[in-house]
Motif scaffolding. Structure first.
Motif, PDB file in Angstrom:
ATOM      1  N   GLU A 139     -30.039  57.334 -56.132  1.00  8.45           N
ATOM      2  CA  GLU A 139     -29.391  58.630 -55.962  1.00  8.45           C
ATOM      3  C   GLU A 139     -29.086  58.872 -54.483  1.00  8.45           C
ATOM      4  OE1 GLU A 139     -28.424  60.500 -58.374  1.00  8.45           O
ATOM      5  OE2 GLU A 139     -29.776  60.294 -60.105  1.00  8.45           O
ATOM      6  N   GLU A 140     -30.032  58.536 -53.600  1.00  4.90           N
ATOM      7  CA  GLU A 140     -29.817  58.707 -52.162  1.00  4.90           C
ATOM      8  C   GLU A 140     -28.660  57.835 -51.682  1.00  4.90           C
ATOM      9  OE1 GLU A 140     -33.390  58.031 -49.945  1.00  4.90           O
ATOM     10  OE2 GLU A 140     -34.624  59.085 -51.415  1.00  4.90           O
ATOM     11  N   ALA A 141     -28.599  56.609 -52.186  1.00  9.86           N
ATOM     12  CA  ALA A 141     -27.523  55.705 -51.784  1.00  9.86           C
ATOM     13  C   ALA A 141     -26.172  56.248 -52.218  1.00  9.86           C
ATOM     14  CB  ALA A 141     -27.758  54.320 -52.371  1.00  9.86           C
ATOM     15  N   ARG A 142     -26.087  56.762 -53.430  1.00  8.04           N
ATOM     16  CA  ARG A 142     -24.808  57.306 -53.895  1.00  8.04           C
ATOM     17  C   ARG A 142     -24.402  58.518 -53.064  1.00  8.04           C
ATOM     18  NH1 ARG A 142     -23.929  58.458 -60.145  1.00  8.04           N
ATOM     19  NH2 ARG A 142     -25.629  59.950 -59.805  1.00  8.04           N
ATOM     20  N   ALA A 143     -25.355  59.391 -52.727  1.00  8.68           N
ATOM     21  CA  ALA A 143     -25.034  60.547 -51.897  1.00  8.68           C
ATOM     22  C   ALA A 143     -24.526  60.113 -50.518  1.00  8.68           C
ATOM     23  CB  ALA A 143     -26.255  61.444 -51.764  1.00  8.68           C
ATOM     24  N   ALA A 144     -25.142  59.080 -49.949  1.00  7.15           N
ATOM     25  CA  ALA A 144     -24.701  58.579 -48.644  1.00  7.15           C
ATOM     26  C   ALA A 144     -23.307  57.965 -48.729  1.00  7.15           C
ATOM     27  CB  ALA A 144     -25.705  57.557 -48.117  1.00  7.15           C
ATOM     28  N   LEU A 145     -23.031  57.245 -49.808  1.00  3.51           N
ATOM     29  CA  LEU A 145     -21.692  56.670 -49.994  1.00  3.51           C
ATOM     30  C   LEU A 145     -20.651  57.766 -50.157  1.00  3.51           C
ATOM     31  CD1 LEU A 145     -22.677  53.782 -52.421  1.00  3.51           C
ATOM     32  CD2 LEU A 145     -21.733  53.480 -50.126  1.00  3.51           C
ATOM     33  N   ASP A 146     -20.977  58.808 -50.910  1.00  2.00           N
ATOM     34  CA  ASP A 146     -20.042  59.925 -51.070  1.00  2.00           C
ATOM     35  C   ASP A 146     -19.759  60.600 -49.730  1.00  2.00           C
ATOM     36  OD1 ASP A 146     -19.729  59.584 -53.799  1.00  2.00           O
ATOM     37  OD2 ASP A 146     -21.245  61.077 -54.342  1.00  2.00           O
ATOM     38  N   ALA A 147     -20.806  60.780 -48.922  1.00  2.68           N
ATOM     39  CA  ALA A 147     -20.628  61.429 -47.629  1.00  2.68           C
ATOM     40  C   ALA A 147     -19.748  60.582 -46.705  1.00  2.68           C
ATOM     41  CB  ALA A 147     -21.990  61.692 -46.982  1.00  2.68           C
ATOM     42  N   HIS A 148     -19.902  59.270 -46.771  1.00  2.60           N
ATOM     43  CA  HIS A 148     -19.161  58.376 -45.866  1.00  2.60           C
ATOM     44  C   HIS A 148     -17.730  58.150 -46.335  1.00  2.60           C
ATOM     45  CE1 HIS A 148     -18.915  55.201 -42.783  1.00  2.60           C
ATOM     46  NE2 HIS A 148     -18.161  54.559 -43.651  1.00  2.60           N
ATOM     47  N   TYR A 149     -17.552  57.935 -47.643  1.00  5.69           N
ATOM     48  CA  TYR A 149     -16.236  57.527 -48.155  1.00  5.69           C
ATOM     49  C   TYR A 149     -15.472  58.640 -48.865  1.00  5.69           C
ATOM     50  CZ  TYR A 149     -17.515  52.676 -47.221  1.00  5.69           C
ATOM     51  OH  TYR A 149     -17.870  51.497 -46.612  1.00  5.69           O
ATOM     52  N   GLY A 150     -16.089  59.818 -49.032  1.00  7.78           N
ATOM     53  CA  GLY A 150     -15.470  60.862 -49.846  1.00  7.78           C
ATOM     54  C   GLY A 150     -14.068  61.244 -49.402  1.00  7.78           C
ATOM     55  N   ALA A 151     -13.868  61.429 -48.100  1.00  8.44           N
ATOM     56  CA  ALA A 151     -12.549  61.837 -47.622  1.00  8.44           C
ATOM     57  C   ALA A 151     -11.515  60.753 -47.845  1.00  8.44           C
ATOM     58  CB  ALA A 151     -12.631  62.198 -46.143  1.00  8.44           C
ATOM     59  N   GLU A 152     -11.887  59.499 -47.611  1.00  9.39           N
ATOM     60  CA  GLU A 152     -10.949  58.390 -47.787  1.00  9.39           C
ATOM     61  C   GLU A 152     -10.675  58.121 -49.252  1.00  9.39           C
ATOM     62  OE1 GLU A 152     -10.407  53.747 -46.263  1.00  9.39           O
ATOM     63  OE2 GLU A 152     -12.336  54.752 -46.033  1.00  9.39           O
ATOM     64  N   LEU A 153     -11.719  58.173 -50.082  1.00 13.12           N
ATOM     65  CA  LEU A 153     -11.558  57.903 -51.504  1.00 13.12           C
ATOM     66  C   LEU A 153     -10.929  59.072 -52.232  1.00 13.12           C
ATOM     67  CD1 LEU A 153     -12.093  56.061 -53.950  1.00 13.12           C
ATOM     68  CD2 LEU A 153     -14.440  56.952 -54.015  1.00 13.12           C
ATOM     69  N   GLY A 154     -11.245  60.289 -51.801  1.00 18.89           N
ATOM     70  CA  GLY A 154     -10.681  61.478 -52.421  1.00 18.89           C
ATOM     71  C   GLY A 154     -11.425  61.952 -53.658  1.00 18.89           C
ATOM     72  N   GLU A 155     -12.563  61.356 -53.940  1.00 15.24           N
ATOM     73  CA  GLU A 155     -13.380  61.715 -55.096  1.00 15.24           C
ATOM     74  C   GLU A 155     -14.748  61.059 -54.942  1.00 15.24           C
ATOM     75  OE1 GLU A 155     -12.094  59.813 -58.812  1.00 15.24           O
ATOM     76  OE2 GLU A 155     -10.836  58.479 -57.615  1.00 15.24           O
ATOM     77  N   PRO A 156     -15.750  61.528 -55.696  1.00 16.93           N
ATOM     78  CA  PRO A 156     -17.083  60.932 -55.572  1.00 16.93           C
ATOM     79  C   PRO A 156     -17.226  59.662 -56.398  1.00 16.93           C
ATOM     80  CG  PRO A 156     -17.143  62.743 -57.119  1.00 16.93           C
ATOM     81  CD  PRO A 156     -15.744  62.717 -56.557  1.00 16.93           C
TER      82      PRO A 156
END
Length: 206
Positions: free
Chosen positions: A88-105
């Motif tokens: 869960e922590e890893a997914r939250a960190a990935l969302d924080a890092h890539y969210g703007a570029e990916l445009g979704e979680p």
């Protein structure tokens, strides 16, 4: 179960570290980001996942017969709790890092358990769903013994890229990678311990 832990993992703080990545442009709009040793305490995480995940074996039609899928599998749908807080922590960190570029979680998580060198996955792209027509990202965290992940241009015509992933390493495949490149984990005759990969994907990508 043959497994040699990483000396770098001893005494490491458990969970994801800083997400500083090196991006490599593969061509045709595809890229990968790589972060070695991103997950601290990865060897202990492997042991928890081996015993705590409801692994299932699958059989698939191949040509004129039904064969065993050479790895064990588990899948966590959107909204379903993951089997360990570190995931869960890893997914939250990935969302924080890539969210703007990916445009979704990142919405789902698929787990593959490679028990030894006989387990593998053939050349493929994650093109079930939106990955067949849209740029997307697939983030893979590897724990356990390193295994070779190979990438090659779809249809040939280029060099094969190799990354040996394990002990908490992260690789993110982005852009057109799922459409224009393929990836695989080949079998190996060398003695090798267990490896689990955790694949984080956006909604509608498999």
């Amino acid at each position: 179960m043959l497994f040699q832990g990483s000396l770098l993992d001893l005494g490491a703080e458990e969970g994801p570290g800083p997400l500083t990545v090196k991006r490599v442009q593969l061509g045709h709009g595809a890229w990968i980001d790589v972060r070695p040793g991103w997950i601290g305490g990865a060897d202990a995480l492997l042991e928890r996942l081996v015993t705590g995940v409801p692994w299932r074996a699958e059989r698939r039609h191949m040509y004129d017969k039904v064969v065993d899928v050479p790895r064990l599998l588990a899948f966590y749908e959107e909204g379903q709790a993951l089997p360990d807080p570190v995931l869960e922590e890893a997914r939250a960190a990935l969302d924080a890092h890539y969210g703007a570029e990916l445009g979704e979680p990142f919405a789902t998580a698929g787990l593959c358990f490679y028990r030894d060198g006989r387990d593998s996955v053939a050349w493929h792209g994650d093109t079930i769903g939106r990955g067949s027509t849209e740029d997307t990202m697939v983030a893979i965290v590897s724990v356990g013994a390193p295994r070779a992940l190979l990438l090659r241009p779809r249809g040939g015509g280029g060099a094969t890229v190799r990354h040996d992933l394990g002990h908490g390493d992260l690789i993110v495949m982005g852009g057109s990678c799922q459409r224009t490149w393929e990836h695989a984990i080949p079998k190996t005759a060398k003695p090798v311990g267990p490896r689990i990969s955790i694949q984080y994907r956006p909604r509608g990508v498999r």
